[in-house]
Motif scaffolding. Structure first.
Motif, PDB file in Angstrom:
ATOM      1  N   GLY A 299      -1.899  13.643 -14.433  1.00  0.00           N
ATOM      2  CA  GLY A 299      -1.127  12.763 -13.568  1.00  0.00           C
ATOM      3  C   GLY A 299      -1.992  12.148 -12.489  1.00  0.00           C
ATOM      4  N   SER A 300      -1.407  11.210 -11.744  1.00  0.00           N
ATOM      5  CA  SER A 300      -2.140  10.522 -10.686  1.00  0.00           C
ATOM      6  C   SER A 300      -1.164  10.053  -9.605  1.00  0.00           C
ATOM      7  CB  SER A 300      -2.903   9.322 -11.258  1.00  0.00           C
ATOM      8  OG  SER A 300      -2.015   8.372 -11.819  1.00  0.00           O
ATOM      9  N   PHE A 301      -1.712   9.653  -8.453  1.00  0.00           N
ATOM     10  CA  PHE A 301      -0.849   9.176  -7.365  1.00  0.00           C
ATOM     11  C   PHE A 301      -1.617   8.218  -6.459  1.00  0.00           C
ATOM     12  CE2 PHE A 301      -3.123  12.672  -5.383  1.00  0.00           C
ATOM     13  CZ  PHE A 301      -3.366  12.200  -4.101  1.00  0.00           C
ATOM     14  N   ILE A 302      -0.854   7.423  -5.712  1.00  0.00           N
ATOM     15  CA  ILE A 302      -1.371   6.591  -4.621  1.00  0.00           C
ATOM     16  C   ILE A 302      -0.483   6.816  -3.409  1.00  0.00           C
ATOM     17  CG2 ILE A 302      -1.891   4.276  -3.775  1.00  0.00           C
ATOM     18  CD1 ILE A 302      -2.092   3.305  -6.626  1.00  0.00           C
ATOM     19  N   ARG A 303      -1.103   7.001  -2.257  1.00  0.00           N
ATOM     20  CA  ARG A 303      -0.362   7.095  -1.002  1.00  0.00           C
ATOM     21  C   ARG A 303      -1.071   6.220   0.028  1.00  0.00           C
ATOM     22  NH1 ARG A 303       2.637   8.967  -3.964  1.00  0.00           N
ATOM     23  NH2 ARG A 303       3.878  10.876  -3.874  1.00  0.00           N
ATOM     24  N   GLY A 304      -0.305   5.337   0.692  1.00  0.00           N
ATOM     25  CA  GLY A 304      -0.946   4.492   1.682  1.00  0.00           C
ATOM     26  C   GLY A 304       0.024   3.527   2.331  1.00  0.00           C
ATOM     27  N   THR A 305      -0.531   2.554   3.008  1.00  0.00           N
ATOM     28  CA  THR A 305       0.246   1.515   3.686  1.00  0.00           C
ATOM     29  C   THR A 305      -0.194   0.158   3.160  1.00  0.00           C
ATOM     30  OG1 THR A 305       0.458   2.842   5.695  1.00  0.00           O
ATOM     31  CG2 THR A 305       0.856   0.467   5.895  1.00  0.00           C
ATOM     32  N   GLY A 306       0.722  -0.529   2.498  1.00  0.00           N
ATOM     33  CA  GLY A 306       0.400  -1.841   1.956  1.00  0.00           C
ATOM     34  C   GLY A 306       0.550  -2.935   2.993  1.00  0.00           C
ATOM     35  N   HIS A 307      -0.122  -4.039   2.754  1.00  0.00           N
ATOM     36  CA  HIS A 307       0.031  -5.239   3.580  1.00  0.00           C
ATOM     37  C   HIS A 307       0.400  -6.373   2.641  1.00  0.00           C
ATOM     38  CE1 HIS A 307      -0.709  -7.957   6.999  1.00  0.00           C
ATOM     39  NE2 HIS A 307      -1.136  -8.805   6.068  1.00  0.00           N
TER      40      HIS A 307
END
Length: 325
Positions: free
Chosen positions: A190-198
């Motif tokens: 599995g994989s993931f992304i965590r962050g704040t988009g603009h």
């Protein structure tokens, strides 16, 4: 003169040993009764790649697409700190999902990536806020294989804004990927992304406006089965942009009918807004013929079953030739 020729030969031989060049092109014909014009000959990609071996521990890679006015796709360097740990810095494919990191020269489908990977990994620009990143970004990644290649890990910190672009906010995205190989023919992970988009544009699905920052979350789980005759790849993906949830699933497989001749089939589902229930199911079938190593002819039919937002079902017929050196 003899000494100069010897020196020149040494330089040429050193370059041959340390630099490898490759490239490929994909072009074909598309009929889509949901588009105007509904049919066209088209060029998908014209790619040039270079790999350089600086030392036994240090390498660099470069990739450029000559189509569509030219575009730098990848430029990064890897340094092997020790067995099981390599550091990469530059612009590269982010390690989110199994499919995103696959080369278009090996993906079975002419359209290449599933709807959910195109949207959630930013491959195609279908997520207007994220834009067309080609599944790539700029940052730093640690990766490696452990326990006799039983486990593979990748952890990256990236701008989150896509390729060839500086970050547009002060936050960075974190990407993680973990795969295990319990059997020679099976891998799962599995994989993931965590962050704040603009947001670079308004989104019709999430309501997020251009210029706004928003919480961005992605995850996936899936597996791959491979043998000499059969291959199957499947993943479930989910995302959450601010408060809007999305999800997708695909299963893509190939079966070797006779030597160099494969049958391709895929089911591809995606819903960009689960609350609004706007979804599309793609049913794909086709054939491919490998007429030379890494070179193939493909033909595929796709039925696109659509729901919500006034969308109508449509049909897609594609052919493609791929040449690679």
């Amino acid at each position: 003169m003899a000494q100069e020729n010897k020196t020149l030969n040494q330089v040429v031989n050193t370059l041959k040993e340390r630099i490898s060049l490759a490239g490929y092109a994909q072009l074909g014909y598309t009929y889509d009764d949901a588009a105007k014009p509904d049919n066209t000959f088209d060029i998908k990609r014209i790619i040039f790649m270079a790999h350089g071996k600086i030392t036994d521990r240090w390498t660099c890679d470069f990739m450029y697409d000559f189509y569509n006015s030219g575009m730098l796709l990848e430029i990064y360097t890897d340094y092997k700190l020790f067995n099981g740990l390599t550091a990469r810095i530059g612009e590269f494919k982010i390690p989110y999902t199994i499919e995103n990191e696959l080369s278009p020269t090996t993906v079975e489908l002419i359209y290449c990536y599933s709807q959910s990977v195109c949207y959630l990994a930013g491959v195609s620009g279908s997520d207007k806020c994220y834009g067309m990143t080609s599944g790539r970004d700029i940052g730093l990644m640690l990766h490696g294989k452990l326990f006799n290649d039983f486990l593979q890990y990748k952890a990256a910190i990236i701008n989150g804004q896509g390729m060839n672009t500086k970050d547009k906010n002060s936050q960075k995205d974190i990407v993680g990927n973990l795969m295990i190989y319990p059997l020679k023919w099976l891998s799962v992970g599995g994989s993931f992304i965590r962050g704040t988009g603009h947001a670079i544009a308004d989104s019709e699905y999430t309501g997020i406006k251009s210029g706004e920052n928003y919480a961005k979350k992605r995850w996936s789980i899936g597996g791959v089965v491979t043998s000499s005759k059969i291959s199957l790849r499947s993943e479930y993906l989910a995302g959450k942009d601010r408060n809007v949830k999305s999800e997708g699933f695909y299963a893509t497989g190939s079966l070797q009918l006779v030597r160099n001749f494969d049958f391709i089939a895929s089911f591809d589902y995606f819903n960009p807004n689960k609350a609004a229930d706007i979804k599309q199911n793609n049913y794909i079938a086709g054939l491919q013929y490998w007429f030379y190593p890494r070179c193939r002819l493909q033909a595929q039919y796709t039925f696109c079953g659509k729901k919500g937002n006034g969308l109508k079902n449509s049909n897609l017929i594609q052919t493609q030739i791929q040449v690679r050196f």
